[in-house]
Write an enzyme that holds these catalytic residues in place. Sequence first.
Site, PDB file in Angstrom:
ATOM      1  CE  LYS A   1      -1.644   2.831   3.154  1.00  0.00           C
ATOM      2  NZ  LYS A   1      -1.740   4.045   2.338  1.00  0.00           N
TER       3      LYS A   1
ATOM      4  N   GLY B   1       3.898   4.380  13.271  1.00  0.00           N
ATOM      5  CA  GLY B   1       4.697   3.197  13.615  1.00  0.00           C
ATOM      6  C   GLY B   1       4.288   2.616  14.953  1.00  0.00           C
TER       7      GLY B   1
ATOM      8  CD  GLU C   1      14.268   1.769   9.183  1.00  0.00           C
ATOM      9  OE1 GLU C   1      14.531   2.904   9.634  1.00  0.00           O
ATOM     10  OE2 GLU C   1      14.912   0.767   9.481  1.00  0.00           O
TER      11      GLU C   1
ATOM     12  CB  CYS D   1      13.551   9.539   7.489  1.00  0.00           C
ATOM     13  SG  CYS D   1      14.465   8.608   6.255  1.00  0.00           S
TER      14      CYS D   1
ATOM     15  CD  GLN E   1       4.566  17.445   5.468  1.00  0.00           C
ATOM     16  OE1 GLN E   1       3.540  16.827   5.696  1.00  0.00           O
ATOM     17  NE2 GLN E   1       5.646  17.330   6.210  1.00  0.00           N
TER      18      GLN E   1
ATOM     19  CD  GLU F   1      10.210  13.350  10.852  1.00  0.00           C
ATOM     20  OE1 GLU F   1       9.116  12.825  11.103  1.00  0.00           O
ATOM     21  OE2 GLU F   1      11.098  12.794  10.181  1.00  0.00           O
TER      22      GLU F   1
HETATM   23  P1  NAD Z   1       2.647   8.352   7.653  1.00  0.00           P
HETATM   24  O1  NAD Z   1       2.979   7.626   8.911  1.00  0.00           O
HETATM   25  O2  NAD Z   1       1.586   9.365   7.702  1.00  0.00           O
HETATM   26  O3  NAD Z   1       2.223   7.326   6.507  1.00  0.00           O
HETATM   27  C1  NAD Z   1       3.075   6.274   6.100  1.00  0.00           C
HETATM   28  C2  NAD Z   1       2.208   5.175   5.494  1.00  0.00           C
HETATM   29  O4  NAD Z   1       1.420   4.586   6.529  1.00  0.00           O
HETATM   30  C3  NAD Z   1       1.219   5.686   4.448  1.00  0.00           C
HETATM   31  O5  NAD Z   1       1.102   4.731   3.415  1.00  0.00           O
HETATM   32  C4  NAD Z   1      -0.068   5.805   5.246  1.00  0.00           C
HETATM   33  O6  NAD Z   1      -1.230   5.747   4.460  1.00  0.00           O
HETATM   34  C5  NAD Z   1       0.047   4.584   6.161  1.00  0.00           C
HETATM   35  N1  NAD Z   1      -0.750   4.638   7.388  1.00  0.00           N
HETATM   36  C6  NAD Z   1      -1.182   5.728   8.059  1.00  0.00           C
HETATM   37  N2  NAD Z   1      -1.879   5.355   9.164  1.00  0.00           N
HETATM   38  C7  NAD Z   1      -1.858   3.994   9.193  1.00  0.00           C
HETATM   39  C8  NAD Z   1      -2.374   3.006  10.099  1.00  0.00           C
HETATM   40  N3  NAD Z   1      -3.048   3.352  11.198  1.00  0.00           N
HETATM   41  N4  NAD Z   1      -2.155   1.708   9.825  1.00  0.00           N
HETATM   42  C9  NAD Z   1      -1.443   1.333   8.730  1.00  0.00           C
HETATM   43  N5  NAD Z   1      -0.943   2.223   7.829  1.00  0.00           N
HETATM   44  C10 NAD Z   1      -1.128   3.535   8.066  1.00  0.00           C
HETATM   45  O7  NAD Z   1       4.022   8.967   7.109  1.00  0.00           O
HETATM   46  P2  NAD Z   1       4.243   9.870   5.808  1.00  0.00           P
HETATM   47  O8  NAD Z   1       3.732  11.241   6.099  1.00  0.00           O
HETATM   48  O9  NAD Z   1       3.746   9.165   4.586  1.00  0.00           O
HETATM   49  O10 NAD Z   1       5.824   9.881   5.712  1.00  0.00           O
HETATM   50  C11 NAD Z   1       6.628  10.767   6.415  1.00  0.00           C
HETATM   51  C12 NAD Z   1       7.281  10.084   7.599  1.00  0.00           C
HETATM   52  O11 NAD Z   1       8.022   8.954   7.152  1.00  0.00           O
HETATM   53  C13 NAD Z   1       8.283  10.967   8.308  1.00  0.00           C
HETATM   54  O12 NAD Z   1       8.127  10.833   9.695  1.00  0.00           O
HETATM   55  C14 NAD Z   1       9.629  10.390   7.867  1.00  0.00           C
HETATM   56  O13 NAD Z   1      10.690  10.656   8.752  1.00  0.00           O
HETATM   57  C15 NAD Z   1       9.304   8.954   7.757  1.00  0.00           C
HETATM   58  N6  NAD Z   1      10.261   8.252   6.903  1.00  0.00           N
HETATM   59  C16 NAD Z   1      11.141   7.395   7.479  1.00  0.00           C
HETATM   60  C17 NAD Z   1      12.104   6.746   6.721  1.00  0.00           C
HETATM   61  C18 NAD Z   1      13.083   5.796   7.345  1.00  0.00           C
HETATM   62  O14 NAD Z   1      13.622   4.957   6.627  1.00  0.00           O
HETATM   63  N7  NAD Z   1      13.346   5.883   8.638  1.00  0.00           N
HETATM   64  C19 NAD Z   1      12.144   6.970   5.344  1.00  0.00           C
HETATM   65  C20 NAD Z   1      11.220   7.856   4.777  1.00  0.00           C
HETATM   66  C21 NAD Z   1      10.277   8.481   5.566  1.00  0.00           C
END
Ligand code: NAD
Length: 483
Positions: free
Chosen positions: A175, A233, A250, A284, A331, A385
């Site tokens: 997804k 997460g 991650e 990230c 954002q 962040e």
């Molecule tokens: P997000 O947590 O909002 O969404 C990430 C994914 O999770 C999306 O596909 C979203 O639809 C899904 N999601 C949201 N709620 C969910 C739930 N309850 N259950 C299952 N899936 C769910 O994050 P984002 O805004 O898409 O991305 C930005 C974040 O990602 C930042 O915090 C960034 O630091 C982090 N990030 C981390 C890494 C790493 O490798 N550490 C890499 C890239 C981005």
Amino acid sequence: MAKLFKNYINGKWKASASGGTFENVNPANQSEVLGRFQKSNKKDVNEAIAAAEEALPQWRATPAPKRGEILFKVAELLLQQKESLAQDMTREMGKIISETRGDVQEAIDLTYYTAGEGRRLLGETVPSELKNKFCMSVRMPVGIVSAITPWNFPIAIPSWKLVPALVCGNTVVIKPATDTPLSVVNFVKVCEQAGLPPGVLNLVTGSGSDVGTPMTEHEKVNLVSFTGSTDTGAVIASSCARNMKQYSLEMGGKNAIIVMDDADLELAVEGVIFGAFGTTGQRCTACSRVIVHKKIAKKFTEMLVARTKTLKLGDGLKPKTDVGPLVNESQRTKVDNYVQIGTNEGAKLLTGGKYATGKDCKNGSFYQPTIFADVAPKMRIAQEEIFGPVASVIRVKDYDEALAVANDTEFGLSSGICTTSLKYASHFKANAEAGMVMVNLPTAGVDYHVPFGGRKGSSYGSREQGRYAAEFYTTVKTAYTAP
Ligand code: NAD
């Protein structure tokens, strides 16, 4: 009418059960709709997981080198289609074309490397304490994998998850984030062209609550691989723990670069610029804290501000653009709120701090690259962040204070130091509380064959990339043979 894109389930492109769709908009030009994508729900997830279950026995029985051969073809096709994949990615999430080419290249390199795992999935043979017994450990697929990905690396991050999961013999449902479904549709099409059998890889688009939650909770799913925010997460972790699923997370970062008084300041400025404003700060591994020795603080900050003012904002498809838009309006609002928070906390705004609305920016969600000085380590802008083009300069008296400030965060992804001192560099590499440590380099940018990940609130579970990925997507079996 914008083009319609569908889910990919059991080798077929299918509309969602709800019949609803959502739009994918270019953040550099909000009047451009790139496509309509399926607003899926639990029914679609169930169907995708059923397809993955049906495909599993045959896929896991396919010799790993043969699975690797299909993935080699994926790499070849990604290479052939690199430019169009990169252009779609810039149009869907805004980062500049040189960065989206890099995103696709990362997937190409990782796919070539990881396809080779098909011939390397190593176990052990050890002498048994029992007479006349052969003893060995072998790597087996885990089963059905749910992969949930963010929008900032729309092809690279899915490749980190899909390619090792597939070469190890698992079947997958992915997804993508709702801001970047097109890049993942493109990636799945490449896998289809490469000859991946039906049901082995399935794609369901839609929101976190409608699609992500059932993908995490479904009883047939054995492993969840997530990249996204720390808040999401934590929700996924508790669900997986309750349901005894293997998982890796991650998550976010609040990465720092220390600039010591003996540093090459020009090199340090370039490292901070790339770390803070590359991908418009939406990484990230972005460098959002700049911890500067007091002796060079004034000079370094002046150099940093002057260089920041040279950055050209605009559509990432134009070759001269340095910084693209934020991924969407919410954002941009979030970044602006943090700028207000920083100002109210008493930090000094040196440059930026406003929506960018010049002629190259008027149709998109652009924000001026922003630098705060006089930031105290406990201010919210130094702890939370922001995920946007905002860097906070924190002045310190010596190395010990710099290290303490760098480590004073709930995150622990990447951490950097600019210094010509071997003593400081060595001490920092040993004592920075981060999964990745950089000396005289930006906080972002890691090879695909070394582990990627962090500590504390940034990561949980196995590292991604390199041989660690193959360990995560397999389960080890110990096997004895008697003559
Ligand atoms: P997000 O947590 O909002 O969404 C990430 C994914 O999770 C999306 O596909 C979203 O639809 C899904 N999601 C949201 N709620 C969910 C739930 N309850 N259950 C299952 N899936 C769910 O994050 P984002 O805004 O898409 O991305 C930005 C974040 O990602 C930042 O915090 C960034 O630091 C982090 N990030 C981390 C890494 C790493 O490798 N550490 C890499 C890239 C981005």
